[in-house]
Motif scaffolding. Structure first.
Motif, PDB file in Angstrom:
ATOM      1  N   ALA A  93      32.018  45.420  37.357  1.00 44.16           N
ATOM      2  CA  ALA A  93      33.135  45.767  37.935  1.00 44.16           C
ATOM      3  C   ALA A  93      33.063  47.355  36.926  1.00 44.16           C
ATOM      4  CB  ALA A  93      34.362  44.769  37.517  1.00 44.16           C
ATOM      5  N   GLU A  94      33.146  47.133  35.987  1.00 41.69           N
ATOM      6  CA  GLU A  94      33.103  48.590  35.532  1.00 41.69           C
ATOM      7  C   GLU A  94      32.762  49.399  35.517  1.00 41.69           C
ATOM      8  OE1 GLU A  94      34.061  47.081  30.502  1.00 41.69           O
ATOM      9  OE2 GLU A  94      32.669  46.339  31.209  1.00 41.69           O
TER      10      GLU A  94
ATOM     11  N   ALA B  12      38.201  46.732  33.619  1.00 40.83           N
ATOM     12  CA  ALA B  12      37.597  47.937  34.601  1.00 40.83           C
ATOM     13  C   ALA B  12      38.473  48.708  35.660  1.00 40.83           C
ATOM     14  CB  ALA B  12      37.194  46.736  35.744  1.00 40.83           C
ATOM     15  N   ARG B  13      40.059  47.347  35.342  1.00 37.69           N
ATOM     16  CA  ARG B  13      41.435  47.087  35.979  1.00 37.69           C
ATOM     17  C   ARG B  13      41.522  49.484  34.852  1.00 37.69           C
ATOM     18  NH1 ARG B  13      45.364  42.448  35.137  1.00 37.69           N
ATOM     19  NH2 ARG B  13      46.740  44.506  36.251  1.00 37.69           N
TER      20      ARG B  13
ATOM     21  N   SER C  21      30.089  45.763  32.826  1.00 35.36           N
ATOM     22  CA  SER C  21      29.895  44.744  33.641  1.00 35.36           C
ATOM     23  C   SER C  21      30.065  45.104  34.792  1.00 35.36           C
ATOM     24  CB  SER C  21      31.186  43.518  33.757  1.00 35.36           C
ATOM     25  OG  SER C  21      32.715  44.741  34.018  1.00 35.36           O
TER      26      SER C  21
ATOM     27  N   ASP D 235      37.909  40.062  28.243  1.00 32.81           N
ATOM     28  CA  ASP D 235      38.233  40.468  29.747  1.00 32.81           C
ATOM     29  C   ASP D 235      37.755  41.452  30.429  1.00 32.81           C
ATOM     30  OD1 ASP D 235      38.938  40.692  31.924  1.00 32.81           O
ATOM     31  OD2 ASP D 235      41.105  40.141  31.857  1.00 32.81           O
ATOM     32  N   ARG D 236      36.815  41.750  30.488  1.00 37.89           N
ATOM     33  CA  ARG D 236      36.194  43.188  31.028  1.00 37.89           C
ATOM     34  C   ARG D 236      36.818  43.086  32.383  1.00 37.89           C
ATOM     35  NH1 ARG D 236      30.089  41.350  31.078  1.00 37.89           N
ATOM     36  NH2 ARG D 236      30.460  39.829  31.885  1.00 37.89           N
ATOM     37  N   ASP D 237      36.826  42.897  33.528  1.00 37.52           N
ATOM     38  CA  ASP D 237      38.214  42.920  34.145  1.00 37.52           C
ATOM     39  C   ASP D 237      39.317  43.756  34.145  1.00 37.52           C
ATOM     40  OD1 ASP D 237      36.164  41.490  35.800  1.00 37.52           O
ATOM     41  OD2 ASP D 237      37.204  39.319  36.423  1.00 37.52           O
TER      42      ASP D 237
END
Length: 196
Positions: free
Chosen positions: A83-84, A30-31, A81, A25-27
């Motif tokens: 987001a990252e 990113a978080r 990603s 989960d690359r999200d």
């Protein structure tokens, strides 16, 4: 002033999830990078605990957090990603003071190029290789625009445009790829501000 315990728990949970989860989960990564960004901006929070940290500064510990997050087990085999990459651009812009011997600039350039190449469908090495300080970006980054997605390059250029802090290595690679993609040289100043 210390960060609320929910922030510490949130970071701890995120780190545990991306370091131990078998599903990627690359999200989440990113978080977690967003928490590092917030610590860079404010000088406070879970990534700055136990040390003196000034606002708008990045140091070797911040870079170690970024490396830990970007190389965590859940994302290790995936390309960086969007987001990252966006969060790394935000960290780059927020950190007006650098106390990391250039480590963030190196990581930043490699992560952005890793994203650009993979988003273009080009092969990229695993993050552990591509983002390592021991690996030269030139050993794996695309040097020709063949197969590089122009939209991705335009997105990177838009992220770089008008920023007070630039990354020379990243700018050189993007300029090379844009030039190789046969965009007229006259268009380069419109792609990003070349003033450094």
């Amino acid at each position: 002033m210390s960060a609320p315990s929910s922030s510490r728990t949130n970071l701890s949970d995120l780190i545990r999830d991306i370091e131990t989860s078998a599903s990627a989960d690359r999200d989440l990564a990113a978080r977690a990078l967003g928490i590092v960004r917030d610590g860079v901006i404010t000088g406070e929070g879970p990534t700055t605990e136990g040390r003196v940290h000034f606002s708008r500064a990045i140091d070797a510990v911040d870079v170690a957090w970024c490396m830990r997050i970007l190389n965590a087990m859940a994302v290790a085999d995936l390309p960086v990603s969007r987001a990252e990459a966006e969060t790394l651009f935000q960290i780059n812009e927020a950190a007006s003071e650098r106390n990391d011997d250039g480590r963030f600039d190196d990581l930043f350039a490699k992560a952005i190029v890793h994203h650009a190449a993979s988003a273009s469908g080009l092969p990229v090495p695993p993050r552990s290789v591509a983002l390592s300080p021991d690996t030269a970006i030139e050993s794996w980054a695309p040097t020709q625009a063949i197969g590089v997605n122009i939209e991705v390059l335009e997105w990177i250029a838009a992220q770089m445009r008008g920023k007070r802090r630039s990354n020379r290595k990243l700018m050189a690679l993007v300029a090379t790829l844009i030039g190789a993609a046969t965009l007229p040289l006259i268009a380069l100043p419109n792609v990003f501000d070349l003033g450094m």
